[in-house]
Design a protein around this motif. Structure first.
Motif, PDB file in Angstrom:
ATOM      1  N   LEU A   8     -11.458   2.027   4.186  1.00 31.59           N
ATOM      2  CA  LEU A   8     -10.276   1.187   3.961  1.00 31.59           C
ATOM      3  C   LEU A   8      -9.691   1.591   2.607  1.00 31.59           C
ATOM      4  N   ILE A   9      -8.492   2.164   2.621  1.00 32.06           N
ATOM      5  CA  ILE A   9      -7.863   2.584   1.359  1.00 32.06           C
ATOM      6  C   ILE A   9      -6.703   1.640   1.073  1.00 32.06           C
ATOM      7  N   ARG A  10      -6.813   0.888  -0.055  1.00 31.57           N
ATOM      8  CA  ARG A  10      -5.695   0.045  -0.487  1.00 31.57           C
ATOM      9  C   ARG A  10      -4.732   0.953  -1.234  1.00 31.57           C
ATOM     10  N   VAL A  11      -3.540   1.126  -0.663  1.00 31.86           N
ATOM     11  CA  VAL A  11      -2.523   1.967  -1.287  1.00 31.86           C
ATOM     12  C   VAL A  11      -1.360   1.080  -1.725  1.00 31.86           C
ATOM     13  N   ASP A  12      -0.465   1.618  -2.536  1.00 25.62           N
ATOM     14  CA  ASP A  12       0.732   0.865  -2.918  1.00 25.62           C
ATOM     15  C   ASP A  12       1.937   1.535  -2.260  1.00 25.62           C
ATOM     16  N   PHE A  13       2.220   1.107  -1.029  1.00 22.52           N
ATOM     17  CA  PHE A  13       3.374   1.630  -0.298  1.00 22.52           C
ATOM     18  C   PHE A  13       4.511   0.621  -0.346  1.00 22.52           C
ATOM     19  N   ASN A  14       4.646  -0.047  -1.480  1.00 19.77           N
ATOM     20  CA  ASN A  14       5.750  -0.999  -1.659  1.00 19.77           C
ATOM     21  C   ASN A  14       6.994  -0.186  -2.031  1.00 19.77           C
ATOM     22  N   VAL A  15       7.555   0.485  -1.036  1.00 18.52           N
ATOM     23  CA  VAL A  15       8.622   1.480  -1.254  1.00 18.52           C
ATOM     24  C   VAL A  15      10.000   0.878  -0.977  1.00 18.52           C
ATOM     25  N   PRO A  16      11.045   1.465  -1.537  1.00 21.45           N
ATOM     26  CA  PRO A  16      12.393   0.995  -1.169  1.00 21.45           C
ATOM     27  C   PRO A  16      12.797   1.500   0.216  1.00 21.45           C
TER      28      PRO A  16
END
Ligand code: AMP
Length: 406
Positions: free
Chosen positions: A23-31
């Motif tokens: 499980l990889i927590r990524v930051d894909f909070n993209v525009p």
């Protein structure tokens, strides 16, 4: 964070991933492209997805099955089709050159069923974590449900690691095997070097709207930095603390006392705080409005400051030129509105022109200003996390990193 604590942070290359679900927590909070129907949305800036690729590719090369978890926007605990991670899964599929399955949710029996049917080497993008209010509440049962999906946990979401949310903090206690991804490692190494033994002179450049967001950082920089340059609206509260008139400029009156205190401490500790000594001012804030440079630090009552003035630019550039280490966070003026971007641009050029200097830039606006000027590749490290990088520099650690060490 002391050196020995940093060492304790295991990284993904120290974990045995073969035939494991990771499980990889990524930051894909993209525009996303605005004005599109939810089903037709596209990612408009792929930087955050590209930054996560080395970690994902490493896990795949080791023979893992990869489950990616991220938030996107602020759905506040409700399923919001416009904030689905579907466009991200589509982009990721193109970048990886292999199928990326979008899960119907991020927890629950339907997701479990989908994962159970996957073959080794599959990639699943879990649906937006923040469709569940339990994510931001760091809920125990939600953390458990996330943890039930995988054997190993990896945090590669530096930009979210200052938040005590379930996917960053709560979930971690359920894993024996856990570690940081490559992006988190890069961030921690770059930012830690500013905290431990920066080459001197170490010059910090701070700007942006509010002194309240960065006063903690100023305090933590005082024992470390040789000089602190302050521009943007946050400078006006500090100038007011020195008795300078700031007209109609953005000031936080309730912070003037604290600003006076930090200026006194800087003086006692021999750290030069460089504030603007002239400004670009206008009578009304609108595109095309007339502007003028003030003769000195005072701003008349009928005017408000929108950028640093030419003398301040020259003085700030001279300080920057002496630096061997630079930290920059926050624009010098309202850089989104040309021509109020002149101060920010000049500082960007000065930082970018330094050849033997370790430079770190963070914060969405600072990175946007550098990118607009085409100067990002002249900066040693661009932090992917604005709030997270400030929090790390202030306290030397983040809740998400502390959880990995526990
Ligand atoms: P921050 O998020 O605190 O880094 O602040 C960034 C924001 O500060 C940008 O949107 C800038 O427009 C704003 N800003 C910078 N200088 C000024 C100024 N002189 N007056 C008002 N806003 C400013």
């Amino acid at each position: 964070m002391p050196q020995e604590q940093r060492m304790e942070l295991k990284t993904i290359d120290q974990l045995s991933l073969a035939h494991k679900r990771v499980l990889i927590r990524v930051d894909f909070n993209v525009p996303l492209t605005p004005g599109q129907k939810a089903s037709e949305q596209k990612v408009s800036d792929a930087t955050r997805v590209r930054e996560a690729l080395p970690t994902i590719q490493h896990a795949l090369a080791q023979g893992a099955t990869v489950l990616l978890a991220s938030h996107l926007g602020r759905p506040r605990g409700t399923v919001t089709p416009a904030l689905s991670l579907k466009p991200v899964a589509t982009l990721l599929q193109e970048l990886l050159g292999r199928p990326v399955h979008l899960a119907p949710d991020c927890v629950g029996p339907a997701v479990q069923r989908q994962i159970n049917q996957l073959s080794v080497g599959a990639v699943v993008m879990l649906e937006n974590l923040r469709f569940h209010a339990e994510e931001e509440a760091n809920d125990l049962a939600f953390s458990r449900a996330l943890a039930d999906l995988a054997d190993i946990y990896v945090n590669d979401a530096f930009g979210s690691s200052h938040r005590s949310h379930a996917s960053v903090v709560g979930v971690v206690q359920h894993f024996e095997d856990k570690g940081a991804g490559f992006l988190v490692r890069r961030e921690v190494e770059a930012l830690s070097s500013l905290l431990s033994a920066p080459d001197r002179p170490f010059v910090a450049i701070l700007g942006g709207a509010k002194v309240s967001d960065k006063i903690g950082l100023i305090h933590s920089l005082l024992p470390r930095a040789d000089a602190i340059i302050i521009g943007g609206a946050m400078a006006y509260t500090l100038l007011r603390a020195q008795g300078v008139k700031t007209g109609g400029s953005l000031v936080e009156p309730e912070k003037i006392g604290e600003a006076r205190n930090v200026l006194q401490q800087a003086q006692q500790q021999g750290v030069g705080i460089h504030l603007p000594q002239d400004h670009i001012v206008t009578a009304e804030m609108r595109v095309g409005a007339a502007t003028v440079a003030t003769a000195g630090a005072d701003i008349p009552d009928t005017q408000l400051g929108v950028d640093i003035g030419p003398h301040s630019i020259a003085a700030f550039r001279a300080v920057v030129q002496s630096a061997r280490t630079i930290l920059w966070n926050g624009p010098m003026g309202i850089f989104e509105m040309s021509p109020y971007d002149r101060g920010t641009r000049s500082i960007a050029e000065a930082v970018a022109s330094l050849s033997s200097c370790f430079s770190v830039a963070g914060g969405g606006d600072t990175v946007a200003a550098l990118s607009q000027a085409g100067l990002t590749d002249r900066i040693s490290h661009i932090s992917t996390g604005g709030g997270a990088s400030l929090a790390f520099l202030e306290s030397g650690d983040l809740p998400g990193l502390a959880a990995l060490r526990s």
